[in-house]
Design a protein around this motif. Structure first.
Motif, PDB file in Angstrom:
ATOM      1  N   ILE A 139       0.820  -1.204   0.000  1.00 21.08           N
ATOM      2  CA  ILE A 139       0.000   0.000   0.000  1.00 21.08           C
ATOM      3  C   ILE A 139       0.859   1.262   0.000  1.00 21.08           C
ATOM      4  CG2 ILE A 139      -1.835  -1.203   1.235  1.00 21.08           C
ATOM      5  CD1 ILE A 139      -0.987   0.421   3.731  1.00 21.08           C
ATOM      6  N   LEU A 140       0.236   2.369  -0.384  1.00 23.26           N
ATOM      7  CA  LEU A 140       0.865   3.682  -0.298  1.00 23.26           C
ATOM      8  C   LEU A 140       0.182   4.482   0.806  1.00 23.26           C
ATOM      9  CD1 LEU A 140       1.338   4.811  -4.018  1.00 23.26           C
ATOM     10  CD2 LEU A 140       3.109   4.103  -2.400  1.00 23.26           C
ATOM     11  N   VAL A 141       0.999   5.251   1.525  1.00 23.88           N
ATOM     12  CA  VAL A 141       0.509   6.083   2.619  1.00 23.88           C
ATOM     13  C   VAL A 141       0.824   7.542   2.311  1.00 23.88           C
ATOM     14  CG1 VAL A 141       0.801   6.643   5.061  1.00 23.88           C
ATOM     15  CG2 VAL A 141       0.724   4.260   4.331  1.00 23.88           C
ATOM     16  N   ASN A 142      -0.199   8.378   2.405  1.00 20.55           N
ATOM     17  CA  ASN A 142      -0.037   9.812   2.188  1.00 20.55           C
ATOM     18  C   ASN A 142       0.562  10.425   3.454  1.00 20.55           C
ATOM     19  OD1 ASN A 142      -0.509  12.636   2.028  1.00 20.55           O
ATOM     20  ND2 ASN A 142      -2.179  12.315   0.581  1.00 20.55           N
ATOM     21  N   ILE A 300       1.084   9.322  14.680  1.00 20.39           N
ATOM     22  CA  ILE A 300       0.475   9.188  13.354  1.00 20.39           C
ATOM     23  C   ILE A 300       1.554   9.303  12.280  1.00 20.39           C
ATOM     24  CG2 ILE A 300      -1.170  10.143  11.722  1.00 20.39           C
ATOM     25  CD1 ILE A 300      -2.514   8.850  14.090  1.00 20.39           C
ATOM     26  N   VAL A 301       1.542   8.362  11.334  1.00 18.57           N
ATOM     27  CA  VAL A 301       2.486   8.375  10.215  1.00 18.57           C
ATOM     28  C   VAL A 301       1.829   8.929   8.954  1.00 18.57           C
ATOM     29  CG1 VAL A 301       3.885   6.939   8.674  1.00 18.57           C
ATOM     30  CG2 VAL A 301       3.872   6.486  11.143  1.00 18.57           C
ATOM     31  N   GLY A 302       0.627   8.485   8.637  1.00 20.28           N
ATOM     32  CA  GLY A 302      -0.034   8.977   7.440  1.00 20.28           C
ATOM     33  C   GLY A 302      -1.311   8.211   7.140  1.00 20.28           C
ATOM     34  N   LYS A 303      -1.990   8.651   6.088  1.00 25.49           N
ATOM     35  CA  LYS A 303      -3.264   8.057   5.683  1.00 25.49           C
ATOM     36  C   LYS A 303      -3.036   7.064   4.549  1.00 25.49           C
ATOM     37  CE  LYS A 303      -7.888   9.274   4.013  1.00 25.49           C
ATOM     38  NZ  LYS A 303      -8.801  10.372   3.613  1.00 25.49           N
ATOM     39  N   ALA A 304      -3.436   5.815   4.773  1.00 22.90           N
ATOM     40  CA  ALA A 304      -3.341   4.792   3.727  1.00 22.90           C
ATOM     41  C   ALA A 304      -4.492   4.983   2.746  1.00 22.90           C
ATOM     42  CB  ALA A 304      -3.395   3.406   4.352  1.00 22.90           C
ATOM     43  N   PHE A 305      -4.168   4.841   1.434  1.00 23.07           N
ATOM     44  CA  PHE A 305      -5.221   5.149   0.465  1.00 23.07           C
ATOM     45  C   PHE A 305      -5.177   4.303  -0.807  1.00 23.07           C
ATOM     46  CE2 PHE A 305      -1.582   7.467  -0.950  1.00 23.07           C
ATOM     47  CZ  PHE A 305      -1.695   7.609  -2.319  1.00 23.07           C
ATOM     48  N   PHE A 306      -4.102   3.542  -1.051  1.00 22.78           N
ATOM     49  CA  PHE A 306      -3.990   2.893  -2.356  1.00 22.78           C
ATOM     50  C   PHE A 306      -3.194   1.592  -2.239  1.00 22.78           C
ATOM     51  CE2 PHE A 306      -2.393   2.326  -6.696  1.00 22.78           C
ATOM     52  CZ  PHE A 306      -3.512   2.655  -7.455  1.00 22.78           C
ATOM     53  N   VAL A 307      -3.712   0.524  -2.832  1.00 25.67           N
ATOM     54  CA  VAL A 307      -2.957  -0.724  -2.992  1.00 25.67           C
ATOM     55  C   VAL A 307      -2.249  -0.658  -4.333  1.00 25.67           C
ATOM     56  CG1 VAL A 307      -3.069  -3.238  -3.192  1.00 25.67           C
ATOM     57  CG2 VAL A 307      -4.582  -2.064  -1.594  1.00 25.67           C
ATOM     58  N   TRP A 308      -0.916  -0.580  -4.309  1.00 26.14           N
ATOM     59  CA  TRP A 308      -0.200  -0.457  -5.582  1.00 26.14           C
ATOM     60  C   TRP A 308       0.267  -1.797  -6.136  1.00 26.14           C
ATOM     61  CZ3 TRP A 308       4.971  -1.902  -5.971  1.00 26.14           C
ATOM     62  CH2 TRP A 308       5.686  -2.035  -4.785  1.00 26.14           C
ATOM     63  N   MET A 309       0.220  -2.863  -5.297  1.00 28.17           N
ATOM     64  CA  MET A 309       0.588  -4.189  -5.808  1.00 28.17           C
ATOM     65  C   MET A 309       0.209  -5.257  -4.797  1.00 28.17           C
ATOM     66  SD  MET A 309       1.705  -6.149  -8.125  1.00 28.17           S
ATOM     67  CE  MET A 309       2.316  -4.975  -9.339  1.00 28.17           C
ATOM     68  N   ASN A 310      -0.222  -6.389  -5.321  1.00 31.57           N
ATOM     69  CA  ASN A 310      -0.321  -7.631  -4.564  1.00 31.57           C
ATOM     70  C   ASN A 310       0.092  -8.726  -5.540  1.00 31.57           C
ATOM     71  OD1 ASN A 310      -1.352 -10.188  -3.519  1.00 31.57           O
ATOM     72  ND2 ASN A 310      -2.459  -8.970  -2.000  1.00 31.57           N
ATOM     73  N   PHE A 311       1.280  -9.285  -5.333  1.00 34.90           N
ATOM     74  CA  PHE A 311       1.835 -10.218  -6.310  1.00 34.90           C
ATOM     75  C   PHE A 311       1.011 -11.497  -6.443  1.00 34.90           C
ATOM     76  CE2 PHE A 311       5.534  -7.604  -5.118  1.00 34.90           C
ATOM     77  CZ  PHE A 311       5.931  -7.190  -6.381  1.00 34.90           C
ATOM     78  N   GLY A 312       0.192 -11.800  -5.432  1.00 38.24           N
ATOM     79  CA  GLY A 312      -0.654 -12.979  -5.518  1.00 38.24           C
ATOM     80  C   GLY A 312      -2.013 -12.707  -6.122  1.00 38.24           C
TER      81      GLY A 312
END
Length: 321
Positions: A139-142, A300-312
């Motif tokens: 995932i990507l975190v903003n 707090i680190v950031g807001k998760a918003f997007f799955v950029w990869m799942n190899f399975g």
């Protein structure tokens, strides 16, 4: 400088090897900061010392060759063997230890700035956020959505948005801040959060839910009760395990634990100022604020918003709530 660079790379290898083998918990933000500073030192030394010294040596060689040829020409010797071009090229060539330090500085700096202030990648290690996030999701975190924070020390210097109910947030685990967790914000400062008989209530108002067909978890090979839940204007899915009891086993002391009361039916907590109440979407398979308490804003680190990869499962790629 070559031997020193070899020692530094050796220390880096030991650190990464111990981290990979589990001998200690690594701190990637600190490691990236140190690498940026070290390669910056090499880059400055190359820019203002080593490169000018090599250029001066090459210029001196060229001048000496010109003087030699002029002297031989005065002696009537026009054809002179030898070409300094190859020697000059070797003098100007950057040594390996600068290739692998100063040469990497722009790349490391770009990664450091991108990761510290814009977006940071994470991998989902557990099933606590199923069905929203699955094990293996990348995932990507903003990093700037909740404000600009200084890297490493995570000190907020510019405020932006506050976490809202329903946000999926990455934060430093309050029990061990070297570890990052990901959960959903359920309660914001001042909220009274109750999770009684596996149903969520905020400030005395039940959170709207609607049943969905049972969810099959391929990892555990079990079915779970499946619901759509709405926190504020955010709708997401949650799971319940009907075979798990409603009470919270294993909860321990934590800061502001006096703001929580536990019964056989569940838990009720008053969220203190500057803190948040987090829960996993896989409600009966999540270690969260019900067990280890509130998350301070500084964690707090950031807001998760997007799955950029799942190899399975490439179909997992995309945004989520």
């Amino acid at each position: 400088m070559g031997p020193l660079t070899g020692v530094l790379y050796g220390l880096l290898g030991i650190y990464l090897g111990g981290w990979f083998l589990g001998f200690w918990v690594g701190n990637f933000a600190l490691l990236l900061f140190v690498l940026t500073m070290v390669t910056l030192g090499y880059w400055l030394a190359e820019r203002f010392r080593f490169q000018p010294a090599r250029a001066a040596a090459a210029a001196a060689l060229t001048q000496q060759d010109a003087v030699r040829r002029a002297e031989l020409s005065r002696m009537g010797i026009e054809k002179v063997d030898g070409d300094v071009a190859d020697a000059r090229r070797k003098l100007l060539m950057q040594p390996w230890w600068l290739d692998w330090t100063a040469g990497l500085f722009p790349v490391i700096l770009a990664v450091f700035l991108l990761r510290s202030f814009l977006f940071e990648p994470f991998k989902i290690p557990s099933g606590s956020m199923i069905p929203t996030l699955l094990v293996g999701d990348l995932i990507l975190v903003n990093k700037f959505h909740y404000g600009i924070r200084l890297p490493v020390i995570n000190k907020k210097i510019i405020a932006n948005n506050d976490p809202q109910r329903g946000d999926v947030v990455v934060f430093r685990y309050p029990v061990d801040t070297r570890v990052d967790y990901i959960k959903r914000v359920v309660g914001v400062p001042g909220d009274e959060v109750a999770y009684i008989n596996k149903r969520l209530t905020i400030n005395g108002q039940p959170v709207p839910v609607s049943p969905l067909p049972d969810f099959y978890d391929e990892d555990s090979r079990r079915y779970a009760q499946h619901f759509s839940e709405k926190l504020g204007d955010k709708e997401h899915q949650v799971l319940n395990d009907k075979d798990r009891p409603a009470f919270i086993p294993g909860a321990h002391e934590f800061p502001f634990s006096d703001q929580c009361s536990y019964t056989a039916e569940g838990v009720t907590c008053k969220v203190p100022q500057g803190h948040y109440f987090m829960m996993g979407d896989n409600r009966d398979n999540s270690q969260d604020s019900r067990y280890w308490g509130f998350v301070p804003d500084e964690n707090i680190v950031g807001k998760a918003f997007f799955v950029w990869m799942n190899f399975g499962n490439l179909g997992r790629v995309g945004s989520f709530h």
